[in-house]
Design a protein around this motif. Sequence first.
Motif, mmCIF file in Angstrom:
data_model
loop_
_atom_site.group_PDB
_atom_site.id
_atom_site.type_symbol
_atom_site.label_atom_id
_atom_site.label_comp_id
_atom_site.label_asym_id
_atom_site.label_seq_id
_atom_site.Cartn_x
_atom_site.Cartn_y
_atom_site.Cartn_z
ATOM 1 N N ILE A 1 -4.414 -3.884 -11.083
ATOM 2 C CA ILE A 1 -3.126 -3.131 -11.309
ATOM 3 C C ILE A 1 -3.587 -1.701 -11.694
ATOM 4 C CG2 ILE A 1 -1.368 -2.853 -13.372
ATOM 5 C CD1 ILE A 1 -1.517 -5.841 -13.519
ATOM 6 N N GLU A 2 -4.560 -1.511 -12.449
ATOM 7 C CA GLU A 2 -4.940 -0.171 -13.058
ATOM 8 C C GLU A 2 -5.093 0.661 -11.551
ATOM 9 O OE1 GLU A 2 -7.705 1.515 -16.246
ATOM 10 O OE2 GLU A 2 -8.754 0.602 -14.811
ATOM 11 N N ASP A 3 -6.093 0.056 -10.633
ATOM 12 C CA ASP A 3 -6.497 0.732 -9.336
ATOM 13 C C ASP A 3 -5.276 1.070 -8.487
ATOM 14 O OD1 ASP A 3 -8.920 1.517 -7.226
ATOM 15 O OD2 ASP A 3 -7.805 0.024 -6.205
ATOM 16 N N SER A 4 -4.476 0.057 -8.352
ATOM 17 C CA SER A 4 -3.253 0.278 -7.486
ATOM 18 C C SER A 4 -2.234 1.417 -8.002
ATOM 19 C CB SER A 4 -2.467 -1.031 -7.415
ATOM 20 O OG SER A 4 -3.276 -2.127 -6.923
ATOM 21 N N ALA A 5 -2.422 1.413 -9.498
ATOM 22 C CA ALA A 5 -1.443 2.583 -9.934
ATOM 23 C C ALA A 5 -2.078 3.981 -9.738
ATOM 24 C CB ALA A 5 -1.269 2.385 -11.549
ATOM 25 N N ALA A 6 -3.405 3.797 -9.776
ATOM 26 C CA ALA A 6 -4.296 5.159 -9.422
ATOM 27 C C ALA A 6 -4.175 5.751 -7.995
ATOM 28 C CB ALA A 6 -5.730 5.057 -9.833
ATOM 29 N N LYS A 7 -4.037 4.718 -7.079
ATOM 30 C CA LYS A 7 -3.854 4.934 -5.600
ATOM 31 C C LYS A 7 -2.386 5.132 -5.296
ATOM 32 C CE LYS A 7 -7.830 2.484 -4.157
ATOM 33 N NZ LYS A 7 -8.264 1.405 -3.280
ATOM 34 N N GLN A 8 -1.385 5.419 -6.242
ATOM 35 C CA GLN A 8 -0.092 5.624 -6.099
ATOM 36 C C GLN A 8 0.417 4.604 -5.030
ATOM 37 O OE1 GLN A 8 -0.218 9.713 -5.373
ATOM 38 N NE2 GLN A 8 0.373 10.153 -7.496
ATOM 39 N N GLN A 9 0.542 3.381 -5.146
ATOM 40 C CA GLN A 9 0.957 2.591 -4.047
ATOM 41 C C GLN A 9 2.434 2.466 -4.411
ATOM 42 O OE1 GLN A 9 -1.135 -1.251 -4.193
ATOM 43 N NE2 GLN A 9 -2.998 -0.325 -3.666
ATOM 44 N N PRO A 10 3.164 1.802 -3.402
ATOM 45 C CA PRO A 10 4.651 1.738 -3.309
ATOM 46 C C PRO A 10 5.358 1.239 -4.752
ATOM 47 C CG PRO A 10 4.015 1.011 -1.166
ATOM 48 C CD PRO A 10 2.920 1.318 -1.834
ATOM 49 N N LYS A 11 6.445 1.498 -5.202
ATOM 50 C CA LYS A 11 6.966 1.053 -6.452
ATOM 51 C C LYS A 11 7.278 -0.407 -6.421
ATOM 52 C CE LYS A 11 9.303 2.503 -10.272
ATOM 53 N NZ LYS A 11 8.117 3.327 -11.280
ATOM 54 N N PHE A 12 7.506 -1.044 -5.449
ATOM 55 C CA PHE A 12 7.708 -2.451 -5.321
ATOM 56 C C PHE A 12 6.211 -3.180 -5.713
ATOM 57 C CE2 PHE A 12 6.169 -1.835 -1.041
ATOM 58 C CZ PHE A 12 5.386 -2.549 -0.801
ATOM 59 N N MET A 13 5.223 -2.641 -5.689
ATOM 60 C CA MET A 13 4.113 -3.264 -6.039
ATOM 61 C C MET A 13 4.312 -3.500 -7.621
ATOM 62 S SD MET A 13 1.586 -4.456 -4.026
ATOM 63 C CE MET A 13 0.314 -4.258 -5.000
ATOM 64 N N GLU A 14 4.890 -2.898 -8.349
ATOM 65 C CA GLU A 14 5.211 -3.129 -9.763
ATOM 66 C C GLU A 14 5.676 -4.483 -10.270
ATOM 67 O OE1 GLU A 14 6.095 1.308 -11.570
ATOM 68 O OE2 GLU A 14 7.575 -0.157 -11.560
ATOM 69 N N TRP A 15 6.384 -4.983 -9.098
ATOM 70 C CA TRP A 15 7.180 -6.410 -9.522
ATOM 71 C C TRP A 15 5.875 -7.115 -8.754
ATOM 72 C CZ3 TRP A 15 10.997 -7.776 -12.053
ATOM 73 C CH2 TRP A 15 12.216 -6.836 -12.449
ATOM 74 N N PHE A 16 5.415 -6.988 -7.685
ATOM 75 C CA PHE A 16 4.421 -7.738 -7.109
ATOM 76 C C PHE A 16 3.137 -7.941 -8.020
ATOM 77 C CE2 PHE A 16 0.738 -8.263 -4.007
ATOM 78 C CZ PHE A 16 1.531 -9.267 -3.139
ATOM 79 N N ALA A 17 2.672 -6.860 -8.647
ATOM 80 C CA ALA A 17 1.598 -7.262 -9.882
ATOM 81 C C ALA A 17 1.897 -7.947 -10.964
ATOM 82 C CB ALA A 17 1.001 -5.701 -10.021
ATOM 83 N N ALA A 18 3.300 -7.645 -11.375
ATOM 84 C CA ALA A 18 3.645 -8.398 -12.356
ATOM 85 C C ALA A 18 3.870 -9.770 -12.123
ATOM 86 C CB ALA A 18 4.923 -7.881 -13.163
ATOM 87 N N MET A 19 4.352 -10.202 -10.966
ATOM 88 C CA MET A 19 4.445 -11.476 -10.654
ATOM 89 C C MET A 19 2.979 -12.410 -10.665
ATOM 90 S SD MET A 19 6.514 -12.849 -7.208
ATOM 91 C CE MET A 19 6.807 -14.687 -6.952
ATOM 92 N N GLY A 20 2.067 -11.538 -10.090
ATOM 93 C CA GLY A 20 0.791 -11.876 -9.854
ATOM 94 C C GLY A 20 0.066 -12.285 -11.216
ATOM 95 N N LEU A 21 0.307 -11.398 -12.324
ATOM 96 C CA LEU A 21 -0.064 -11.590 -13.642
ATOM 97 C C LEU A 21 0.463 -12.857 -14.300
ATOM 98 C CD1 LEU A 21 -1.931 -10.546 -15.844
ATOM 99 C CD2 LEU A 21 0.089 -8.935 -16.541
#
Length: 264
Positions: free
Chosen positions: A222-242
């Motif tokens: 999650i930290e690394d993906s945010a640092a790499k500025q991945q697309p906004k939908f990845m917030e839902w994607f990562a939250a679902m994984g967690l």
Amino acid sequence: MNFNSNNPFLKNDKFTKEKQGGVTDFNASQTVERYNTIDLTNGTMTIQGTINKSFILLALLLVGAFATWYLTASGYNPIVLTVGGAIVGFVLVLIAAFKPHLSGKLAPGYAIFEGLFIGGISAIFEARYPGIVIQAVGGTFVTFLVCLGLYKFRIVKVNQTFRNVVIAATLAIATYYLISFIASLVFNFQMFHHGSSLMSIGFSAFVIVIAALNLFLDFDLIEDSAAKQQPKFMEWFAAMGLLITLVWLYIEFLRLLSKINSRN
């Protein structure tokens, strides 16, 4: 750098962006072409955004869990909702794993249906072992906070060796559970972890440790993906994984506590 997780969400390579010369190489036009439904003008993934969406999913899961729990307390048989919630939740996970850009629509549905499953299974355990649910919830919450603190203050550092060991252990557990399910279904044979022996209790404790270690992988990605500025939908994607990891951890706490209680 390649970041992996046992979670099919958090190891999806569609969002891995290579760094060249210290600058993230992110071609927006190619991403839009790949995912026609994505509008990158909505922004990029942030840690705070992921945290907010994680709380939303957790709230939806609790709503679903309360619904099944209430119906069970009212005399309704929870098996239909429990099994149905587990099946639908699993299907949504599979879809999101292959269509991550749909996570904004799939994640809330997963949380609700997984909540139905959690509520039903919790009611069943609570009926047999009064007080076990609050103990499992407490164990999951404390474990999450401890892992978060250890990660935040870099007491536990996630490197490639750490990832490989945790992923290998997780895959081994998943394979064992699959073999156990097939043996029980086809040969009516129960593996040792079904009982309440000391070996079975030790196995459950080991699984809880591995589930907890997966939280570090989730935090790191999650930290690394945010640092790499991945697309906004990845917030839902990562939250679902967690949330998937937390559900797994909670279920394992229920199993461990039930084994301990059955020995009393």
